[in-house]
Scaffold this motif. Structure first.
Motif, PDB file in Angstrom:
ATOM      1  N   LEU A  78       0.803  -1.250   0.470  1.00 48.94           N
ATOM      2  CA  LEU A  78       0.194   0.156   0.455  1.00 48.94           C
ATOM      3  C   LEU A  78       0.975   1.070  -0.322  1.00 48.94           C
ATOM      4  N   TYR A  79       0.460   2.341  -0.371  1.00 50.88           N
ATOM      5  CA  TYR A  79       1.398   3.532  -1.077  1.00 50.88           C
ATOM      6  C   TYR A  79       0.382   4.673  -0.264  1.00 50.88           C
ATOM      7  N   GLY A  80      -0.808   5.192  -0.022  1.00 53.31           N
ATOM      8  CA  GLY A  80      -1.387   5.755   0.282  1.00 53.31           C
ATOM      9  C   GLY A  80      -2.949   5.396   0.367  1.00 53.31           C
ATOM     10  N   TYR A  81      -3.544   6.805   0.762  1.00 47.23           N
ATOM     11  CA  TYR A  81      -5.062   6.401   1.156  1.00 47.23           C
ATOM     12  C   TYR A  81      -5.673   7.591   0.760  1.00 47.23           C
ATOM     13  N   ARG A  82      -6.723   8.193   0.516  1.00 53.25           N
ATOM     14  CA  ARG A  82      -7.283   8.934   0.540  1.00 53.25           C
ATOM     15  C   ARG A  82      -8.816   8.976   1.246  1.00 53.25           C
ATOM     16  N   LEU A  83      -9.565  10.340   1.655  1.00 53.35           N
ATOM     17  CA  LEU A  83     -10.171  10.192   2.529  1.00 53.35           C
ATOM     18  C   LEU A  83     -12.279  10.320   1.205  1.00 53.35           C
ATOM     19  N   VAL A  84     -13.039  10.137   2.516  1.00 51.00           N
ATOM     20  CA  VAL A  84     -13.997   9.767   1.600  1.00 51.00           C
ATOM     21  C   VAL A  84     -15.171   9.971   2.548  1.00 51.00           C
ATOM     22  N   THR A  85     -16.129  10.268   2.497  1.00 51.21           N
ATOM     23  CA  THR A  85     -17.083  10.618   3.892  1.00 51.21           C
ATOM     24  C   THR A  85     -17.326   9.018   4.725  1.00 51.21           C
ATOM     25  N   HIS A  86     -16.399   9.473   6.117  1.00 56.06           N
ATOM     26  CA  HIS A  86     -16.610   7.692   6.487  1.00 56.06           C
ATOM     27  C   HIS A  86     -16.195   7.316   6.739  1.00 56.06           C
ATOM     28  N   LEU A  87     -14.984   7.446   5.895  1.00 58.64           N
ATOM     29  CA  LEU A  87     -14.414   6.185   5.258  1.00 58.64           C
ATOM     30  C   LEU A  87     -12.211   6.506   5.080  1.00 58.64           C
ATOM     31  N   ILE A  88     -11.860   5.529   4.984  1.00 54.12           N
ATOM     32  CA  ILE A  88     -10.635   5.721   4.904  1.00 54.12           C
ATOM     33  C   ILE A  88      -9.929   4.315   3.641  1.00 54.12           C
ATOM     34  N   LEU A  89      -9.514   4.733   2.380  1.00 58.30           N
ATOM     35  CA  LEU A  89      -9.712   4.132   1.440  1.00 58.30           C
ATOM     36  C   LEU A  89      -7.936   4.104   1.691  1.00 58.30           C
ATOM     37  N   LEU A  90      -6.853   2.909   1.005  1.00 59.02           N
ATOM     38  CA  LEU A  90      -6.352   2.961   1.031  1.00 59.02           C
ATOM     39  C   LEU A  90      -6.164   1.878   0.137  1.00 59.02           C
ATOM     40  N   GLY A  91      -5.493   3.223  -0.847  1.00 61.88           N
ATOM     41  CA  GLY A  91      -4.067   2.121  -1.788  1.00 61.88           C
ATOM     42  C   GLY A  91      -3.156   2.220  -2.141  1.00 61.88           C
TER      43      GLY A  91
END
Length: 91
Positions: A78-91
């Motif tokens: 995994l190299y990072g993440y992004r935020l969306v409503t009520h979630l952390i999306l790792l990718g």
């Protein structure tokens, strides 16, 4: 991404945010963790996702320089993440 980098960058985020892995426009709940040599494997299964607070509690004894991976054959770094409503999306 290393555990220490993730922890530092999420220090000010709400502890109730749910953790997911985003892969090919699909979201998979991160439901468990497993340690390996110099790595922390995030496990995706059906079920309730870990919250940021639960993740932090389970990682207290893990080497802060452990790299984050999604468990699989082979494990995917995994190299990072992004935020969306009520979630952390790792990718």
């Amino acid at each position: 991404m290393q555990l220490i980098d993730f922890n530092r960058s999420t220090a000010d985020l709400h502890p109730g945010l749910a953790l997911y892995w985003e892969h090919h426009d699909q979201r998979f709940a991160i439901t468990d963790l497993q340690t390996g040599p110099h790595q922390l494997l995030l496990i995706t299964r059906s079920g309730r996702p870990l919250t940021l607070d639960q993740f932090r509690a389970r990682c207290q004894q893990v080497d802060p320089h452990a790299a984050l991976f999604i468990a699989g054959t082979p494990a995917q770094r995994l190299y990072g993440y992004r935020l969306v409503t009520h979630l952390i999306l790792l990718g």
